[in-house]
Design a protein around this motif. Structure first.
Motif, PDB file in Angstrom:
ATOM      1  N   ASP A  16     -20.800  40.598  -5.765  1.00 34.65           N
ATOM      2  CA  ASP A  16     -20.453  39.602  -4.752  1.00 34.65           C
ATOM      3  C   ASP A  16     -19.770  40.252  -3.552  1.00 34.65           C
ATOM      4  O   ASP A  16     -20.026  39.888  -2.402  1.00 34.65           O
ATOM      5  CB  ASP A  16     -19.556  38.512  -5.328  1.00 34.65           C
ATOM      6  CG  ASP A  16     -20.293  37.544  -6.233  1.00 34.65           C
ATOM      7  OD1 ASP A  16     -21.525  37.412  -6.095  1.00 34.65           O
ATOM      8  OD2 ASP A  16     -19.632  36.929  -7.085  1.00 34.65           O
ATOM      9  N   LEU A  20     -21.111  40.262   0.232  1.00 31.28           N
ATOM     10  CA  LEU A  20     -20.251  39.788   1.314  1.00 31.28           C
ATOM     11  C   LEU A  20     -20.156  40.821   2.439  1.00 31.28           C
ATOM     12  O   LEU A  20     -20.309  40.492   3.610  1.00 31.28           O
ATOM     13  CB  LEU A  20     -18.851  39.478   0.766  1.00 31.28           C
ATOM     14  CG  LEU A  20     -17.795  39.056   1.762  1.00 31.28           C
ATOM     15  CD1 LEU A  20     -18.087  37.662   2.292  1.00 31.28           C
ATOM     16  CD2 LEU A  20     -16.419  39.102   1.113  1.00 31.28           C
ATOM     17  N   TYR A  72     -11.293  40.859  -3.234  1.00 34.37           N
ATOM     18  CA  TYR A  72     -11.583  39.508  -2.764  1.00 34.37           C
ATOM     19  C   TYR A  72     -11.580  38.568  -3.964  1.00 34.37           C
ATOM     20  O   TYR A  72     -11.907  38.975  -5.077  1.00 34.37           O
ATOM     21  CB  TYR A  72     -12.958  39.447  -2.082  1.00 34.37           C
ATOM     22  CG  TYR A  72     -13.033  40.252  -0.803  1.00 34.37           C
ATOM     23  CD1 TYR A  72     -12.828  39.651   0.421  1.00 34.37           C
ATOM     24  CD2 TYR A  72     -13.299  41.614  -0.840  1.00 34.37           C
ATOM     25  CE1 TYR A  72     -12.905  40.385   1.601  1.00 34.37           C
ATOM     26  CE2 TYR A  72     -13.372  42.358   0.329  1.00 34.37           C
ATOM     27  CZ  TYR A  72     -13.178  41.744   1.544  1.00 34.37           C
ATOM     28  OH  TYR A  72     -13.243  42.464   2.706  1.00 34.37           O
TER      29      TYR A  72
END
Length: 107
Positions: A16, A20, A72
Protein backbone atom coordinates in the motif's frame (compact mmCIF):
# COMPACT_ATOMS: atom_id res chain seq x y z
CA UNK A 1 10.93 5.97 19.20
CA UNK A 2 8.27 4.34 16.97
CA UNK A 3 4.97 6.09 16.48
CA UNK A 4 2.02 4.48 18.25
CA UNK A 5 -1.35 3.91 16.66
CA UNK A 6 -4.76 4.40 18.16
CA UNK A 7 -6.95 1.34 18.65
CA UNK A 8 -8.76 1.98 15.36
CA UNK A 9 -5.72 2.76 13.19
CA UNK A 10 -3.88 0.11 11.17
CA UNK A 11 -0.45 0.30 9.55
CA UNK A 12 -0.39 0.39 5.75
CA UNK A 13 1.22 -2.67 4.19
CA UNK A 14 4.46 -2.26 2.26
CA UNK A 15 2.46 -2.76 -0.94
CA UNK A 16 0.00 0.00 0.00
CA UNK A 17 2.85 2.43 0.79
CA UNK A 18 4.53 1.59 -2.51
CA UNK A 19 1.23 2.20 -4.34
CA UNK A 20 0.72 5.49 -2.48
CA UNK A 21 4.23 6.79 -3.23
CA UNK A 22 4.08 5.63 -6.87
CA UNK A 23 1.00 7.73 -7.66
CA UNK A 24 2.50 10.53 -9.74
CA UNK A 25 1.11 12.51 -12.70
CA UNK A 26 3.32 10.53 -15.07
CA UNK A 27 2.48 7.20 -13.38
CA UNK A 28 -1.15 7.37 -12.27
CA UNK A 29 -2.10 4.68 -9.76
CA UNK A 30 -5.48 6.00 -8.68
CA UNK A 31 -8.31 3.55 -9.20
CA UNK A 32 -11.49 5.30 -10.30
CA UNK A 33 -14.76 4.15 -11.64
CA UNK A 34 -17.67 5.78 -13.32
CA UNK A 35 -21.20 4.74 -14.17
CA UNK A 36 -22.93 5.32 -17.44
CA UNK A 37 -26.62 5.27 -16.55
CA UNK A 38 -29.78 5.33 -18.59
CA UNK A 39 -31.37 7.70 -16.08
CA UNK A 40 -30.27 9.92 -13.21
CA UNK A 41 -30.08 8.42 -9.74
CA UNK A 42 -30.27 11.04 -6.97
CA UNK A 43 -26.96 11.52 -5.14
CA UNK A 44 -28.62 10.87 -1.72
CA UNK A 45 -29.72 7.43 -2.99
CA UNK A 46 -26.18 6.60 -4.12
CA UNK A 47 -24.82 7.90 -0.81
CA UNK A 48 -27.22 5.69 1.17
CA UNK A 49 -26.16 2.60 -0.81
CA UNK A 50 -22.44 3.36 -0.40
CA UNK A 51 -22.83 3.86 3.36
CA UNK A 52 -24.42 0.41 3.67
CA UNK A 53 -21.73 -1.14 1.45
CA UNK A 54 -18.76 0.61 3.16
CA UNK A 55 -19.70 -0.86 6.56
CA UNK A 56 -18.12 -4.11 5.35
CA UNK A 57 -14.87 -2.47 4.20
CA UNK A 58 -13.21 -0.30 6.88
CA UNK A 59 -10.53 1.03 4.49
CA UNK A 60 -13.21 2.65 2.37
CA UNK A 61 -14.12 4.70 5.45
CA UNK A 62 -10.50 5.62 6.22
CA UNK A 63 -7.81 8.02 5.07
CA UNK A 64 -4.05 7.58 4.93
CA UNK A 65 -2.04 9.58 7.47
CA UNK A 66 1.73 9.89 7.71
CA UNK A 67 3.21 8.57 10.96
CA UNK A 68 6.88 9.47 10.93
CA UNK A 69 9.42 9.56 8.11
CA UNK A 70 8.29 6.51 6.11
CA UNK A 71 5.34 5.05 8.02
CA UNK A 72 1.72 5.48 7.05
CA UNK A 73 -1.48 4.32 8.70
CA UNK A 74 -5.17 3.95 7.87
CA UNK A 75 -7.13 6.36 10.07
CA UNK A 76 -10.92 5.98 10.29
CA UNK A 77 -12.93 9.01 9.20
CA UNK A 78 -15.43 9.78 12.00
CA UNK A 79 -19.05 9.87 10.80
CA UNK A 80 -17.94 9.00 7.26
CA UNK A 81 -20.31 10.22 4.55
CA UNK A 82 -19.19 9.57 0.93
CA UNK A 83 -20.82 12.68 -0.56
CA UNK A 84 -20.02 15.31 2.10
CA UNK A 85 -16.43 14.02 2.40
CA UNK A 86 -15.86 14.70 -1.29
CA UNK A 87 -15.22 11.02 -2.12
CA UNK A 88 -18.33 10.86 -4.31
CA UNK A 89 -19.62 13.56 -6.57
CA UNK A 90 -21.75 14.15 -9.59
CA UNK A 91 -19.81 15.00 -12.75
CA UNK A 92 -20.57 14.93 -16.43
CA UNK A 93 -18.05 14.14 -19.16
CA UNK A 94 -17.74 16.48 -22.12
CA UNK A 95 -17.85 13.35 -24.28
CA UNK A 96 -17.96 9.60 -23.50
CA UNK A 97 -14.23 8.91 -24.01
CA UNK A 98 -11.31 7.79 -21.87
CA UNK A 99 -9.55 11.09 -22.63
CA UNK A 100 -12.51 13.07 -21.25
CA UNK A 101 -12.55 10.88 -18.11
CA UNK A 102 -8.78 11.36 -17.64
CA UNK A 103 -9.13 15.13 -18.02
CA UNK A 104 -11.91 15.21 -15.41
CA UNK A 105 -10.01 13.04 -12.91
CA UNK A 106 -6.84 15.12 -13.33
CA UNK A 107 -8.61 18.37 -12.31
Amino acid sequence: MPECLSRDEKWLSVQDVFWLLSDLPENQMVVNFCFHMERDIPLPTINEYLLKWAVNFPRFRSRVVRKGLIRYAWEPIPDFDPVSSGCVGEHYLSEPTEQALTALVNK
